[in-house]
Design a protein around this motif. Structure first.
Motif, mmCIF file in Angstrom:
data_model
loop_
_atom_site.group_PDB
_atom_site.id
_atom_site.type_symbol
_atom_site.label_atom_id
_atom_site.label_comp_id
_atom_site.label_asym_id
_atom_site.label_seq_id
_atom_site.Cartn_x
_atom_site.Cartn_y
_atom_site.Cartn_z
ATOM 1 N N SER A 216 -28.160 -25.798 0.424
ATOM 2 C CA SER A 216 -29.311 -25.446 -0.412
ATOM 3 C C SER A 216 -30.368 -26.541 -0.470
ATOM 4 C CB SER A 216 -28.853 -25.103 -1.832
ATOM 5 O OG SER A 216 -28.217 -26.226 -2.435
ATOM 6 N N ARG A 217 -29.991 -27.777 -0.103
ATOM 7 C CA ARG A 217 -30.938 -28.893 -0.169
ATOM 8 C C ARG A 217 -31.360 -29.410 1.206
ATOM 9 N NH1 ARG A 217 -29.518 -33.588 -4.147
ATOM 10 N NH2 ARG A 217 -31.735 -33.946 -3.736
ATOM 11 N N LYS A 219 -33.387 -28.242 3.399
ATOM 12 C CA LYS A 219 -34.830 -28.168 3.637
ATOM 13 C C LYS A 219 -35.549 -29.353 2.995
ATOM 14 C CE LYS A 219 -38.770 -25.029 3.413
ATOM 15 N NZ LYS A 219 -39.237 -23.670 3.015
ATOM 16 N N HIS A 242 -26.708 -24.415 10.145
ATOM 17 C CA HIS A 242 -27.752 -24.545 9.117
ATOM 18 C C HIS A 242 -28.611 -25.794 9.342
ATOM 19 C CE1 HIS A 242 -25.620 -21.446 6.696
ATOM 20 N NE2 HIS A 242 -26.824 -21.261 6.198
#
Length: 291
Positions: A216-217, A219, A242
């Motif tokens: 989730s982090r 990016k 990812h």
């Protein structure tokens, strides 16, 4: 069949490292997704010579390993030295030379004092007299042998301003010219704030984050890092995918280099997962193994 394919891929990786390619990461046949893994000698050839010393760099060069990982810290009088631990006790004779100055933190000693220490005898008698190198000395040796540097800012919270100072030393040594920045230098740390500062000061320098941020982090990290460099344990194909989906600040897909990988089967597994690099204490194993 899958294991054999992964093994062949890593054999090609090692072969590429032995060629001493000038490209930033050797263009060899690689993992299933077509990426080109690279072998990084962790603290130099640290199972065959005392870690983070010039002897370890020379041994890695003898093995034809073209990328070296090291650690940088700062002395009490402001010199940058190459050493891993926050104290001098494990890898030098500081307790004998300065018996009353425990806990022997790197930052509590001047460069002149550190130069008095034997950084080789703990590893083996033939390395007696090996010294803790300055960053400048280390860079000079790497340049002589045309090796690349994966440079870790070690516990930068202990040394305010070390990001700018490290860049200044790199600059004076000629390591911030286009050729070095493009092909032979990566700055990494576990400290995201230090990496953000480094990226802000010198946006051209490639950055690696040591650790495994949650998906989730990723990016957020991609805004200032070019590489995610996690512990190999627990790494999955899904996580590697990812990472590769994102582009870093220089417009290229994020790379992933796994550490510390010291045996062939583990390295082959990571190559099969799509890891771009293997950070290892055993570059000799990676070089000699028949896959």
């Amino acid at each position: 069949m899958q294991r054999r394919t992964a093994g062949a891929a890593l054999a090609a990786v090692v072969a590429g490292s032995l060629l001493g390619c000038s490209a930033p990461f050797p263009p060899v046949h690689a993992a299933p997704d077509g990426r080109a893994p690279t072998v990084f000698a962790h603290r130099g050839a640290s199972r065959q010579a005392p870690e983070n010393t010039r002897a370890a760099v020379r041994r890695a060069h003898e093995l034809h390993i073209t990328w070296i990982e090291n650690d940088v810290q700062r002395t009490r009088d402001g010199a940058l030295v190459v050493i891993h631990d926050p104290t001098l006790a494990r890898t030098t004779d500081v307790e004998q030379v300065f018996p009353g100055r425990g806990p022997w933190r790197v930052g509590d000693f001047t460069l002149a004092e550190i130069r008095r220490l034997d950084a080789g005898s703990w590893f083996g008698s033939r390395f007696k007299g090996e010294r803790v190198p300055t960053l400048q000395q280390y860079l000079t040796l790497l340049d002589r042998d045309h090796q690349g540097l994966l440079l870790e800012l070690k516990q930068p919270e202990l040394y305010p301003g070390i990001e700018r100072q490290t860049l200044d030393v790199l600059d004076r040594a000629g390591w911030l010219d286009p050729a070095h920045v493009r092909d032979r230098l990566v700055v990494q740390s576990f400290d995201a704030a230090a990496l953000r500062t480094t990226h802000r000061l010198r946006p051209a320098v490639r950055i690696g984050f040591l650790g495994k941020p949650p998906v989730s982090r990723l990016k957020e990290y991609a805004s200032f890092t070019d590489m995610i460099n996690p512990d190999h344990r627990g790494l999955t194909r899904d996580y590697v995918v990812h990472v590769h989906r994102l582009k870093g600040p220089h417009g290229a897909p994020l790379r992933l280099n796994a550490w510390t990988v010291d045996d062939g089967p583990t390295a082959a597994r990571l190559v099969a997962l799509g890891a771009d690099g293997i950070i290892t204490d055993r570059p000799d194993v990676m070089r000699a193994r028949h896959w």
